[in-house]
Design a protein around this motif. Structure first.
Motif, mmCIF file in Angstrom:
data_model
loop_
_atom_site.group_PDB
_atom_site.id
_atom_site.type_symbol
_atom_site.label_atom_id
_atom_site.label_comp_id
_atom_site.label_asym_id
_atom_site.label_seq_id
_atom_site.Cartn_x
_atom_site.Cartn_y
_atom_site.Cartn_z
ATOM 1 N N MET A 1 -49.282 -44.823 28.787
ATOM 2 C CA MET A 1 -49.108 -46.163 28.288
ATOM 3 C C MET A 1 -50.485 -46.747 27.977
ATOM 4 N N ILE A 2 -50.632 -47.321 26.789
ATOM 5 C CA ILE A 2 -51.881 -47.971 26.389
ATOM 6 C C ILE A 2 -51.677 -49.476 26.502
ATOM 7 N N ILE A 3 -52.505 -50.099 27.333
ATOM 8 C CA ILE A 3 -52.387 -51.538 27.576
ATOM 9 C C ILE A 3 -53.652 -52.224 27.082
ATOM 10 N N GLY A 4 -53.493 -53.064 26.075
ATOM 11 C CA GLY A 4 -54.625 -53.831 25.574
ATOM 12 C C GLY A 4 -54.919 -54.977 26.525
ATOM 13 N N TYR A 5 -56.185 -55.286 26.673
ATOM 14 C CA TYR A 5 -56.583 -56.418 27.507
ATOM 15 C C TYR A 5 -57.545 -57.286 26.708
ATOM 16 N N MET A 6 -57.266 -58.593 26.681
ATOM 17 C CA MET A 6 -58.120 -59.536 25.972
ATOM 18 C C MET A 6 -58.377 -60.737 26.867
ATOM 19 N N ARG A 7 -59.482 -61.398 26.584
ATOM 20 C CA ARG A 7 -59.722 -62.690 27.228
ATOM 21 C C ARG A 7 -60.541 -63.535 26.269
ATOM 22 N N PRO A 8 -60.290 -64.843 26.259
ATOM 23 C CA PRO A 8 -61.073 -65.716 25.383
ATOM 24 C C PRO A 8 -62.527 -65.757 25.840
ATOM 25 N N PHE A 9 -63.432 -65.905 24.891
ATOM 26 C CA PHE A 9 -64.826 -66.174 25.208
ATOM 27 C C PHE A 9 -65.390 -67.003 24.073
ATOM 28 N N PHE A 10 -66.603 -67.476 24.245
ATOM 29 C CA PHE A 10 -67.183 -68.480 23.353
ATOM 30 C C PHE A 10 -67.030 -68.136 21.874
ATOM 31 N N GLU A 11 -67.335 -66.912 21.485
ATOM 32 C CA GLU A 11 -67.286 -66.542 20.067
ATOM 33 C C GLU A 11 -65.885 -66.173 19.593
ATOM 34 N N ASP A 12 -64.939 -66.046 20.497
ATOM 35 C CA ASP A 12 -63.565 -65.697 20.138
ATOM 36 C C ASP A 12 -62.604 -66.443 21.072
ATOM 37 N N PRO A 13 -62.589 -67.786 20.989
ATOM 38 C CA PRO A 13 -61.814 -68.570 21.951
ATOM 39 C C PRO A 13 -60.306 -68.371 21.871
ATOM 40 N N THR B 1 -50.733 -49.932 20.788
ATOM 41 C CA THR B 1 -50.664 -50.333 22.185
ATOM 42 C C THR B 1 -49.203 -50.523 22.573
ATOM 43 N N ASP B 2 -48.900 -50.229 23.817
ATOM 44 C CA ASP B 2 -47.547 -50.440 24.328
ATOM 45 C C ASP B 2 -47.376 -51.873 24.802
ATOM 46 N N GLU B 3 -48.505 -52.494 25.129
ATOM 47 C CA GLU B 3 -48.463 -53.829 25.707
ATOM 48 C C GLU B 3 -49.859 -54.429 25.572
ATOM 49 N N VAL B 4 -49.949 -55.748 25.415
ATOM 50 C CA VAL B 4 -51.240 -56.442 25.401
ATOM 51 C C VAL B 4 -51.161 -57.579 26.407
ATOM 52 N N ARG B 5 -52.165 -57.647 27.261
ATOM 53 C CA ARG B 5 -52.232 -58.732 28.237
ATOM 54 C C ARG B 5 -53.467 -59.574 27.931
ATOM 55 N N THR B 6 -53.267 -60.885 27.989
ATOM 56 C CA THR B 6 -54.338 -61.808 27.626
ATOM 57 C C THR B 6 -54.602 -62.800 28.749
ATOM 58 N N GLU B 7 -55.857 -62.894 29.115
ATOM 59 C CA GLU B 7 -56.292 -63.877 30.104
ATOM 60 C C GLU B 7 -56.198 -65.261 29.452
ATOM 61 N N GLU B 8 -55.873 -66.271 30.219
ATOM 62 C CA GLU B 8 -55.699 -67.613 29.660
ATOM 63 C C GLU B 8 -57.006 -68.374 29.516
ATOM 64 N N HIS B 9 -58.044 -67.944 30.185
ATOM 65 C CA HIS B 9 -59.307 -68.681 30.172
ATOM 66 C C HIS B 9 -60.464 -67.699 30.043
ATOM 67 N N SER B 10 -61.641 -68.249 29.785
ATOM 68 C CA SER B 10 -62.814 -67.392 29.591
ATOM 69 C C SER B 10 -63.648 -67.225 30.852
ATOM 70 N N SER B 11 -63.304 -67.926 31.896
ATOM 71 C CA SER B 11 -64.098 -67.901 33.118
ATOM 72 C C SER B 11 -64.178 -66.499 33.724
ATOM 73 N N SER B 12 -65.319 -66.223 34.318
ATOM 74 C CA SER B 12 -65.470 -64.931 35.000
ATOM 75 C C SER B 12 -64.749 -64.945 36.349
ATOM 76 N N LYS B 13 -64.421 -66.120 36.814
ATOM 77 C CA LYS B 13 -63.691 -66.265 38.076
ATOM 78 C C LYS B 13 -62.190 -66.296 37.783
ATOM 79 N N ARG B 14 -61.401 -66.016 38.797
ATOM 80 C CA ARG B 14 -59.938 -66.094 38.710
ATOM 81 C C ARG B 14 -59.374 -65.327 37.504
ATOM 82 N N ARG B 15 -59.708 -64.064 37.411
ATOM 83 C CA ARG B 15 -59.189 -63.214 36.332
ATOM 84 C C ARG B 15 -57.862 -62.622 36.790
ATOM 85 N N TYR B 16 -56.856 -63.485 36.896
ATOM 86 C CA TYR B 16 -55.557 -63.099 37.440
ATOM 87 C C TYR B 16 -54.874 -62.011 36.608
#
Length: 180
Positions: free
Chosen positions: A1-13, A27-42
């Protein structure tokens, strides 16, 4: 299974750039973080918990996945423990295969990761300061002081040392204003 992972950051909010890059792979699935913070990467933490042997985490580049070399090592150790893999597109890293890169190239990727971390934090900080109406960069000399220094210089009655002492305007700053 290929799982994409993304998170917002300054140049790609909104993760638009990452979506375009990840779309080049199936990809079989893509998961996206809701915020750009390095903390709380749930989302990342949950992904590392859910991943199964043989699964692949796909990222556009290492900075999306890790905020430091220490964090990258921790993620890689988790993947190794779970017998899962990482595929980073920009760096052309695929942990399913033996590395065909030299040690120098690997170190360059790590340096680029650290540079990305510092660069993103700096740009984000500057952007927030501008939004709050704060001046960035070196403070300018007060205009009345510059005008006084120019008048003193043009009167030819004062030395550059006298002008600096009385106005706080350096010789180079004075000459720069005189050129305009």
């Amino acid at each position: 299974m290929i799982i994409g992972y993304m998170r917002p950051f300054f140049e790609d909010p909104t993760c638009e750039k990452q979506v375009k890059i990840l779309e080049t792979y199936e990809t079989d699935e893509v998961r996206t973080e809701e915020h750009s913070s390095s903390k709380r990467r749930y989302v990342l933490d949950q992904l590392l918990e859910d991943i199964r042997p043989g699964d692949i985490i796909l990222v556009s580049h290492l900075y999306v996945l890790a905020d430091s070399t220490r964090h990258l090592i921790d993620v890689l150790n988790s993947l190794d423990t779970k017998q899962a893999y990482l595929l980073s597109i920009r760096e052309n890293i695929d942990t399913r295969q033996a590395l065909d890169q030299s040690f120098r190239e690997i170190v360059q990727h790590l340096v680029a990761l650290q540079s990305d971390v510092v660069s993103m934090a700096t740009r984000e900080g500057l952007s927030k300061a501008k939004e709050l109406g704060k001046q960035t960069g070196r403070p300018r000399k007060p205009d009345e002081n510059v005008k006084r220094a120019i008048d003193m210089y043009q009167s030819k009655q004062y030395s550059l040392a006298d002008i600096r002492e009385q106005t706080g305007i350096s010789k180079s700053t004075l000459y720069r204003y005189l050129e305009h």
